[in-house]
Design a protein around this motif. Structure first.
Motif, mmCIF file in Angstrom:
data_model
loop_
_atom_site.group_PDB
_atom_site.id
_atom_site.type_symbol
_atom_site.label_atom_id
_atom_site.label_comp_id
_atom_site.label_asym_id
_atom_site.label_seq_id
_atom_site.Cartn_x
_atom_site.Cartn_y
_atom_site.Cartn_z
ATOM 1 N N PRO A 88 -27.908 -54.912 -9.918
ATOM 2 C CA PRO A 88 -26.687 -54.351 -9.619
ATOM 3 C C PRO A 88 -25.976 -55.104 -8.395
ATOM 4 O O PRO A 88 -26.611 -55.420 -7.510
ATOM 5 C CB PRO A 88 -26.999 -52.797 -9.211
ATOM 6 C CG PRO A 88 -28.348 -53.078 -8.932
ATOM 7 C CD PRO A 88 -28.896 -54.098 -9.769
ATOM 8 N N ARG A 89 -24.757 -55.146 -8.533
ATOM 9 C CA ARG A 89 -23.971 -55.999 -7.264
ATOM 10 C C ARG A 89 -23.353 -55.131 -6.291
ATOM 11 O O ARG A 89 -22.926 -53.776 -6.889
ATOM 12 C CB ARG A 89 -23.098 -57.143 -7.732
ATOM 13 C CG ARG A 89 -23.471 -58.152 -8.856
ATOM 14 C CD ARG A 89 -22.530 -58.871 -9.113
ATOM 15 N NE ARG A 89 -23.381 -59.973 -10.278
ATOM 16 C CZ ARG A 89 -22.858 -61.163 -10.789
ATOM 17 N NH1 ARG A 89 -21.917 -61.475 -10.227
ATOM 18 N NH2 ARG A 89 -23.602 -61.676 -11.550
ATOM 19 N N PRO A 90 -23.306 -55.356 -5.176
ATOM 20 C CA PRO A 90 -22.555 -54.485 -4.024
ATOM 21 C C PRO A 90 -21.158 -54.517 -4.153
ATOM 22 O O PRO A 90 -20.637 -55.398 -4.535
ATOM 23 C CB PRO A 90 -23.110 -54.914 -2.708
ATOM 24 C CG PRO A 90 -23.453 -56.501 -2.985
ATOM 25 C CD PRO A 90 -23.842 -56.611 -4.401
ATOM 26 N N LYS A 91 -20.575 -53.287 -3.836
ATOM 27 C CA LYS A 91 -19.049 -53.213 -3.922
ATOM 28 C C LYS A 91 -18.490 -54.254 -2.697
ATOM 29 O O LYS A 91 -19.096 -54.508 -1.855
ATOM 30 C CB LYS A 91 -18.487 -51.692 -3.430
ATOM 31 C CG LYS A 91 -18.529 -50.742 -4.571
ATOM 32 C CD LYS A 91 -17.907 -49.472 -3.721
ATOM 33 C CE LYS A 91 -18.283 -48.481 -4.545
ATOM 34 N NZ LYS A 91 -17.803 -46.961 -3.960
ATOM 35 N N ARG A 92 -17.561 -54.744 -3.418
ATOM 36 C CA ARG A 92 -16.785 -55.636 -2.482
ATOM 37 C C ARG A 92 -15.376 -55.188 -2.562
ATOM 38 O O ARG A 92 -14.851 -54.445 -3.474
ATOM 39 C CB ARG A 92 -16.914 -57.132 -2.825
ATOM 40 C CG ARG A 92 -16.433 -57.534 -4.206
ATOM 41 C CD ARG A 92 -16.716 -58.842 -4.434
ATOM 42 N NE ARG A 92 -15.466 -59.608 -4.756
ATOM 43 C CZ ARG A 92 -15.044 -60.488 -5.678
ATOM 44 N NH1 ARG A 92 -16.238 -60.760 -6.382
ATOM 45 N NH2 ARG A 92 -13.930 -60.837 -6.220
ATOM 46 N N SER A 93 -14.715 -55.385 -1.405
ATOM 47 C CA SER A 93 -13.371 -54.980 -1.430
ATOM 48 C C SER A 93 -12.265 -56.304 -1.471
ATOM 49 O O SER A 93 -12.823 -57.237 -0.955
ATOM 50 C CB SER A 93 -13.011 -54.237 -0.085
ATOM 51 O OG SER A 93 -12.874 -54.810 1.035
ATOM 52 N N GLU A 144 -31.725 -62.278 -11.533
ATOM 53 C CA GLU A 144 -30.805 -61.875 -10.648
ATOM 54 C C GLU A 144 -29.464 -61.506 -11.017
ATOM 55 O O GLU A 144 -28.720 -60.764 -10.464
ATOM 56 C CB GLU A 144 -30.367 -63.155 -9.762
ATOM 57 C CG GLU A 144 -31.447 -63.650 -8.598
ATOM 58 C CD GLU A 144 -31.561 -62.735 -7.712
ATOM 59 O OE1 GLU A 144 -30.547 -62.104 -7.004
ATOM 60 O OE2 GLU A 144 -32.824 -62.277 -7.267
ATOM 61 N N GLU A 177 -33.751 -50.185 -10.148
ATOM 62 C CA GLU A 177 -32.679 -51.005 -10.140
ATOM 63 C C GLU A 177 -33.226 -52.418 -10.195
ATOM 64 O O GLU A 177 -32.497 -53.409 -10.695
ATOM 65 C CB GLU A 177 -31.997 -50.910 -8.525
ATOM 66 C CG GLU A 177 -31.155 -49.740 -8.470
ATOM 67 C CD GLU A 177 -30.583 -49.342 -7.009
ATOM 68 O OE1 GLU A 177 -30.413 -50.491 -6.280
ATOM 69 O OE2 GLU A 177 -30.264 -48.336 -6.814
ATOM 70 N N LYS A 178 -34.372 -52.847 -9.657
ATOM 71 C CA LYS A 178 -34.666 -54.297 -9.654
ATOM 72 C C LYS A 178 -35.713 -54.612 -10.511
ATOM 73 O O LYS A 178 -35.825 -55.782 -10.815
ATOM 74 C CB LYS A 178 -35.396 -54.622 -8.192
ATOM 75 C CG LYS A 178 -34.465 -54.380 -7.088
ATOM 76 C CD LYS A 178 -35.094 -54.690 -5.814
ATOM 77 C CE LYS A 178 -34.303 -54.448 -4.596
ATOM 78 N NZ LYS A 178 -34.860 -54.836 -3.459
#
Length: 140
Positions: free
Chosen positions: A131-136, A127, A42-43
């Motif tokens: 991967p970016r976190p899910k956001r609602s 950066e 991932e990183k």
């Protein structure tokens, strides 16, 4: 990629004639380029190059314009002419491997370590490539 059928009779005949060990031993037909494993996390990316029997001072590692190059140039080993060998298979070979780095690599943060015959590279991602976190999202 296009598939082209090659005539392999003539080259294989030449290989058999030229690479045969006529004295009954094993063929000394070893590759001159060390094998590599590349893994994506991932990183970062992890690159492992198999090069046993070397010291870390033997390697020359450079990054230039998104090209990572690894090379080893050996000095000739002076062999004592008084010793008589029954079989001598040790060979020190020079090599150079180059890799094209993707735009997502932080070139200034690349790290290299050599242990147990494996040269290990850690190639961290920028950066914007992580991967970016899910956001609602709220409905208006």
């Amino acid at each position: 990629m296009s598939l082209v059928k090659k005539n392999t009779v003539f080259p294989s005949l030449l290989n058999e004639l030229l690479n045969t060990d006529w004295y009954g031993g094993l063929e000394a037909n070893t590759p001159t380029i060390p094998p590599v494993n590349i893994k994506e996390n991932e990183k970062d990316y992890s690159l492992e190059l198999l090069a046993p029997g070397r010291k870390k001072e033997d390697f020359k590692v450079e990054v230039d314009k998104d090209i990572l190059s690894v090379s080893v140039t050996s000095e000739k080993i002076n062999t004592d002419l008084k010793e008589k060998y029954s079989l001598k298979e040790f060979k020190i070979r020079d090599f150079k491997r180059t890799f094209s780095l993707p735009d997502t690599i932080k070139e200034e943060s690349i790290s290299v370590a050599y242990e147990n015959g494996i040269l290990k590279f850690t190639l961290p991602k920028k950066e914007e490539a992580l991967p970016r976190p899910k956001r609602s999202l709220d409905i208006a």
